[in-house]
Design a protein around this motif. Sequence first.
Motif, PDB file in Angstrom:
ATOM      1  N   ASP A  63       6.838   8.374   8.573  1.00  0.00           N
ATOM      2  CA  ASP A  63       7.551   7.369   7.772  1.00  0.00           C
ATOM      3  C   ASP A  63       8.949   7.845   7.381  1.00  0.00           C
ATOM      4  O   ASP A  63       9.918   7.186   7.685  1.00  0.00           O
ATOM      5  N   GLU A 107       0.788  -1.233   0.000  1.00  0.00           N
ATOM      6  CA  GLU A 107       0.000   0.000   0.000  1.00  0.00           C
ATOM      7  C   GLU A 107       0.819   1.282   0.000  1.00  0.00           C
ATOM      8  O   GLU A 107       0.283   2.333  -0.336  1.00  0.00           O
ATOM      9  N   SER A 108       2.089   1.190   0.384  1.00  0.00           N
ATOM     10  CA  SER A 108       2.857   2.432   0.552  1.00  0.00           C
ATOM     11  C   SER A 108       4.338   2.218   0.247  1.00  0.00           C
ATOM     12  O   SER A 108       4.798   1.079   0.131  1.00  0.00           O
ATOM     13  N   CYS A 130       9.718   6.423  10.701  1.00  0.00           N
ATOM     14  CA  CYS A 130       9.307   5.080  11.101  1.00  0.00           C
ATOM     15  C   CYS A 130      10.089   4.134  10.194  1.00  0.00           C
ATOM     16  O   CYS A 130       9.882   4.124   8.984  1.00  0.00           O
ATOM     17  N   ARG A 148      -1.004   6.187  16.462  1.00  0.00           N
ATOM     18  CA  ARG A 148      -0.550   7.523  16.018  1.00  0.00           C
ATOM     19  C   ARG A 148      -1.620   8.563  16.331  1.00  0.00           C
ATOM     20  O   ARG A 148      -1.316   9.705  16.640  1.00  0.00           O
ATOM     21  N   PRO A 198      -0.841   1.084  13.832  1.00  0.00           N
ATOM     22  CA  PRO A 198      -0.286   2.428  13.617  1.00  0.00           C
ATOM     23  C   PRO A 198      -1.358   3.523  13.536  1.00  0.00           C
ATOM     24  O   PRO A 198      -1.108   4.646  13.982  1.00  0.00           O
ATOM     25  N   TRP A 245       6.634   2.766   2.329  1.00  0.00           N
ATOM     26  CA  TRP A 245       7.136   2.088   3.531  1.00  0.00           C
ATOM     27  C   TRP A 245       7.045   0.580   3.356  1.00  0.00           C
ATOM     28  O   TRP A 245       7.997  -0.165   3.608  1.00  0.00           O
ATOM     29  N   ARG A 246       5.895   0.126   2.885  1.00  0.00           N
ATOM     30  CA  ARG A 246       5.652  -1.314   2.768  1.00  0.00           C
ATOM     31  C   ARG A 246       6.602  -1.948   1.742  1.00  0.00           C
ATOM     32  O   ARG A 246       7.113  -3.035   1.963  1.00  0.00           O
ATOM     33  N   HIS A 250      -1.111  10.135   8.800  1.00  0.00           N
ATOM     34  CA  HIS A 250      -0.446   9.021   9.487  1.00  0.00           C
ATOM     35  C   HIS A 250       0.650   8.359   8.655  1.00  0.00           C
ATOM     36  O   HIS A 250       1.338   7.486   9.163  1.00  0.00           O
ATOM     37  N   ASN A 251       0.772   8.717   7.370  1.00  0.00           N
ATOM     38  CA  ASN A 251       1.977   8.290   6.632  1.00  0.00           C
ATOM     39  C   ASN A 251       2.265   9.246   5.467  1.00  0.00           C
ATOM     40  O   ASN A 251       1.428  10.082   5.094  1.00  0.00           O
ATOM     41  N   PHE A 303      -3.772   4.512   4.296  1.00  0.00           N
ATOM     42  CA  PHE A 303      -2.319   4.530   4.090  1.00  0.00           C
ATOM     43  C   PHE A 303      -1.918   4.630   2.610  1.00  0.00           C
ATOM     44  O   PHE A 303      -0.756   4.391   2.280  1.00  0.00           O
ATOM     45  N   ASP A 334       6.422  -5.388  12.739  1.00  0.00           N
ATOM     46  CA  ASP A 334       5.843  -4.097  12.362  1.00  0.00           C
ATOM     47  C   ASP A 334       4.592  -3.731  13.164  1.00  0.00           C
ATOM     48  O   ASP A 334       4.568  -2.709  13.822  1.00  0.00           O
ATOM     49  N   ARG A 335       3.533  -4.537  13.097  1.00  0.00           N
ATOM     50  CA  ARG A 335       2.290  -4.165  13.773  1.00  0.00           C
ATOM     51  C   ARG A 335       1.907  -5.164  14.868  1.00  0.00           C
ATOM     52  O   ARG A 335       2.198  -6.350  14.745  1.00  0.00           O
ATOM     53  N   PHE A 384       4.388   3.297  17.945  1.00  0.00           N
ATOM     54  CA  PHE A 384       3.536   4.210  17.168  1.00  0.00           C
ATOM     55  C   PHE A 384       2.920   5.321  18.022  1.00  0.00           C
ATOM     56  O   PHE A 384       2.636   6.407  17.518  1.00  0.00           O
TER      57      PHE A 384
HETATM   58  O1  GYE Z   1       3.671   3.765   8.444  1.00  0.00           O
HETATM   59  C1  GYE Z   1       2.583   2.935   6.498  1.00  0.00           C
HETATM   60  C2  GYE Z   1       2.322   1.554   6.071  1.00  0.00           C
HETATM   61  O2  GYE Z   1       2.693  -0.424   9.660  1.00  0.00           O
HETATM   62  C3  GYE Z   1       4.371   1.150  10.176  1.00  0.00           C
HETATM   63  O3  GYE Z   1       2.082   0.856   7.277  1.00  0.00           O
HETATM   64  C4  GYE Z   1       3.529   0.548   9.130  1.00  0.00           C
HETATM   65  C5  GYE Z   1       2.710   1.533   8.333  1.00  0.00           C
HETATM   66  C6  GYE Z   1       3.477   2.652   7.661  1.00  0.00           C
HETATM   67  O4  GYE Z   1       1.437   1.387   5.076  1.00  0.00           O
HETATM   68  O5  GYE Z   1       3.163   3.704   5.493  1.00  0.00           O
END
Ligand code: GYE
Length: 325
Positions: free
Chosen positions: A259, A46-47, A279, A181, A177, A49-50, A230-231, A205, A123-124, A142
Motif C-alpha cells: 500500500d 477498512e483501511s 498500491c 498478492r 488483492p 488505503w480505502r 497484504h496491506n 485488511f 480497484d478490484r 496485484f
Molecule cells: O490494498 C487494502 C484495502 O483493494 C487495493 O483494499 C485494495 C486493497 C488495499 O483494504 O488496504
Amino acid sequence: MLKKISALVLAGVTAVALTSCGKGESGAAAPGGGKTIMGFSQVGAESGWRTANTKSVQEAAKAAGIELKFSDAQQKQENQIKAIRSYIQQKVDVIAFSPVVESGWDTVLKEAKNANIPVILTDRAVDSTDKTLYKTFLGSDFVEEGRKAGKWLTEESKSEAGPVNIVELQGTTGSAPANDRKAGFAEVIGSDPKFKVVASQTGDFTRAKGKEVMEAFLKSTPDIDVLYAHNDDMALGAIEAIEGAGKVPGKDIKIISVDAVKDGMQALADGKISYIVECSPLLGPQLMDLTKKVLAKEEVPARVVTEETTFTQEQAKKVLASRQY
Ligand code: GYE
C-alpha cells in the motif's frame, strides 16, 4: 515562432470555448442532458488505503462536475448488490464499484446491462467470463505487487542458508488483492525451498484483525523470521502484537507489506517495516476520465493499470513528508 504561439493560443481558446458550450457551467453532461450521475459502491472503510480512495473518488467527481451517489458496503457483497440494484432503479448514468470479492457478480451485472447502464470496475476485479458485463477495469496489478514483495525477500535472504520461516496475513478472503498478492509472492519464493510459509490466514485488511491473527501466529509458531502482510494496516496491527510479545519488529521479524499509506511509510522510516510495495488509491481522476469517455461512446481500453513503485526504509525517509495519503 510567433505564428506557432498564436496558433497554440487560438487552439487553446477554441478548446475552452468547445468545453464550455458542450458541458454548461456545472461540468460533465449526461447523455440525455443534465448532470451525469454516477452510482458508486465502495467496499467499506477498512483501511487507510480505502479512506484515501474514497476521498480521491469524491474529490474527482466534484472536479469533473459529476454527481456522485456513494454507498459504503461495510465489506459485505450483499450490501454492494443491493446498492447496485438501487442505482439501476434510480436510472443513474453510470455505475462504478470496487467489488469486495471476485465471484458472484454475473446476475447483478446482467441487470445493469439490460438496463443499459454502463459499469466500470475500479480497484478490484470480478471473475466473470463475460467481459461485456463491464466497460473497463481500472486498478493495480496485484499479482505483480506480490511478485515485488517476493523479489525483495529473495534478494534480502540471498546469503542465508534457511529455512526462512514466513507468516502471511492475507487480505479479505476471496478478494482480488488477497488472491493475487498471495499468488505473485508464492510464484517468486516458490523457486527456492528454503522459503517456508509456516502460517497463512486472513486479517481482512484491518488493523484489529491483523493484530489478533499475528498474536495467534506468535503463540502457535515460535520461530518466525518474516511477516508478509497484504496491506499496511494489517502490518501495523501485527507490529503491536509483535511488540506485545516482547519482540522487535523489523529486527526479530522482518515485515513486508503493500500500500504505502502514510502510517505504513512512517513505520518503514522508523525501521519497523522492512519494505513496502506501493498500491495507489488515487484512482478518482482516471475513473472520471474513463466515465466521460464511456458515456461519449468513445473506445476505452479493457484494462487500465495503475503505475506503482516500491519503497525501502531509506526511500521512505526521503518521501514521507510529501506523501498525499
Ligand atoms: O490494498 C487494502 C484495502 O483493494 C487495493 O483494499 C485494495 C486493497 C488495499 O483494504 O488496504
